[in-house]
Design a protein around this motif. Structure first.
Motif, PDB file in Angstrom:
ATOM      1  N   PRO A 231       0.814  -1.227   0.000  1.00 57.23           N
ATOM      2  CA  PRO A 231       0.000   0.000   0.000  1.00 57.23           C
ATOM      3  C   PRO A 231       0.845   1.273   0.000  1.00 57.23           C
ATOM      4  O   PRO A 231       0.507   2.251  -0.665  1.00 57.23           O
ATOM      5  N   SER A 232       1.962   1.267   0.749  1.00 56.73           N
ATOM      6  CA  SER A 232       2.826   2.445   0.808  1.00 56.73           C
ATOM      7  C   SER A 232       3.414   2.787  -0.554  1.00 56.73           C
ATOM      8  O   SER A 232       3.729   3.943  -0.840  1.00 56.73           O
TER       9      SER A 232
ATOM     10  N   GLU B 151      -2.098   5.404   3.617  1.00 57.29           N
ATOM     11  CA  GLU B 151      -2.107   3.952   3.445  1.00 57.29           C
ATOM     12  C   GLU B 151      -3.358   3.351   4.059  1.00 57.29           C
ATOM     13  O   GLU B 151      -3.921   2.387   3.531  1.00 57.29           O
TER      14      GLU B 151
ATOM     15  N   TYR C 143      -6.126   3.782   1.676  1.00 57.15           N
ATOM     16  CA  TYR C 143      -5.959   2.860   0.548  1.00 57.15           C
ATOM     17  C   TYR C 143      -6.423   1.452   0.944  1.00 57.15           C
ATOM     18  O   TYR C 143      -7.115   0.779   0.174  1.00 57.15           O
ATOM     19  N   ASN C 144      -6.036   1.012   2.116  1.00 50.33           N
ATOM     20  CA  ASN C 144      -6.495  -0.292   2.601  1.00 50.33           C
ATOM     21  C   ASN C 144      -8.015  -0.360   2.626  1.00 50.33           C
ATOM     22  O   ASN C 144      -8.617  -1.375   2.256  1.00 50.33           O
TER      23      ASN C 144
END
Length: 302
Positions: free
Chosen positions: A165-166, A238, A241-242
Motif C-alpha cells: 500500500p505504501s 495507506e 488505501y487499505n
C-alpha cells in the motif's frame, strides 16, 4: 564596502544558506525515522517509569523479556520493538551497547525457539487467492463508468506489481512507461526506486484511466476521488488505501500482493525473478512469509 568585500559577504551568505539547507534535510530524515519507532520507544519508556528504571540497554533487556514471557508478543513484534528501542538508545540518546548486552538480548530472542514460545514465531498472513479468481473480481469494473475505470486500473496495477500500500499511494503518472510496459515504484521501506513490469491488459486499463480522468504526469496514480469517480490530485494515506481496496474487492491489498507472488511461484518462477517484481531484498522473506502461507497446493492432494 568595495566590490571584493561585497562578493566575500555574498559567498558567506550562500555558504550559510547551503549549510542550513543540508542541516534541515538531515534533521527531516532523522525525524522521519524517529517517527517510525516512536510508539515502540514510548511503550518502553512507560515500562521504565513503572519499574523505576533508567532507559538504557539493561532496561531494554528486561522489557523485551517481559514482552515474551508476560505479554506473549509475536516474534515479528519482538523484532520491531528491539529495533526501535535500540535506534533511540544509540542514535538519539547516544548510549553504547556492550557486547555482553547484545549477547544477552540474543539469548532472550532464542526463547522463540523453545517449546513454550514456539507458537509465537509463525507469521500467519492473509490467504493468497487464485489469480484468475482475483482478475474476475477486478474485471467486474470493466465498464465505461469513470469510477469503475479508476477502480479497475488501480486494482490491476496493484495485483500485477505486487505492490505494498505504501508503494501504491506514491506512484505518479510520470512513473509509468506504458510503451515499454513498466512502472517505477518508490520502495519507501528500502529507500529505493524499482522498475516493475506490467501486462498488456494492465497497460490498457491504465491508459483508459488516464484518458477518462485526464491525468497528467505530476498527478498521483491513485489520488483521491468522490463517489462519482471525479479525481483529485492528492496522496491518500495507506489506511485510506487499505479501506478502499477492501470496499472494492472484499479483502485487503496485501491479498493482491500475496496472490501475485504465489501465482508467479506456481508458474515456476525462481525466487530472484519473484523478488525483482515484488521488490523484496530477502529471498528468505518470500519463502517464509508468502509462499508458505498458501495452502492451496496442499489442499489439492488432501
Amino acid at each position: 564596502m568595495d566590490q571584493s568585500n561585497e562578493q566575500g559577504a555574498l559567498i558567506r551568505i550562500n555558504t550559510w544558506q547551503t549549510n542550513m539547507k543540508v542541516n534541515a534535510t538531515i534533521e527531516k530524515v532523522i525525524e522521519q525515522k524517529k517517527e517510525i519507532y516512536r510508539s515502540d520507544f514510548e511503550r518502553f519508556l512507560r515500562f521504565c517509569e513503572i519499574e523505576q528504571r533508567e532507559p538504557n540497554f539493561d532496561a531494554m533487556e528486561k522489557y523485551l523479556h517481559e514482552s515474551i514471557v508476560e505479554q506473549g508478543v509475536k516474534y515479528s513484534t519482538f523484532n520491531r520493538r528491539a529495533a526501535g528501542i535500540q535506534y533511540y538508545l544509540k542514535d538519539v540518546l547516544n548510549l553504547e551497547q556492550t557486547p555482553e548486552q547484545q549477547k544477552r538480548i540474543q539469548i532472550i530472542r532464542q526463547l522463540y525457539n523453545t517449546e513454550d514460545y514456539l507458537r509465537l514465531k509463525p507469521i500467519r498472513g492473509v490467504r493468497a487467492e487464485r489469480q484468475e479468481e482475483v482478475l474476475s473480481l477486478i474485471n467486474r469494473y470493466d465498464t465505461n463508468k469513470k469510477a469503475d475505470i479508476r477502480k479497475r486500473a488501480i486494482c490491476y496495477v496493484n495485483l500485477i506489481t505486487a505492490n505494498r500500500p505504501s508503494e501504491m499511494v506514491r506512484i505518479k503518472i510520470s512513473d509509468f512507461d506504458l510503451a515499454n510496459r513498466t512502472v517505477l515504484v518508490m520502495l519507501k521501506k528500502q529507500g529505493d526506486m524499482k522498475e516493475k513490469r506490467l501486462t498488456l491488459e494492465c497497460v490498457n486499463a491504465v491508459q483508459k484511466y488516464i484518458q477518462s480522468s485526464q491525468l497528467s504526469g505530476d498527478d498521483y496514480f491513485v489520488g483521491a476521488a468522490d463517489r462519482w469517480g471525479n479525481y483529485k490530485n492528492r496522496m491518500i494515506t495507506e489506511r485510506s488505501y487499505n479501506r478502499i481496496i477492501h470496499e472494492w474487492l472484499g479483502f485487503a491489498p496485501y491479498t493482491l500482493r500475496k496472490t501475485q507472488i504465489t501465482h508467479m511461484h506456481r508458474k515456476k518462477a525462481d525466487l530472484a525473478t519473484i523478488a525483482k517484481q515484488s521488490g523484496h531484498k530477502s529471498l528468505q522473506t518470500i519463502t517464509q512469509h508468502y509462499l508458505e502461507v498458501d495452502n492451496a497446493d496442499v489442499e489439492e492432494y488432501l
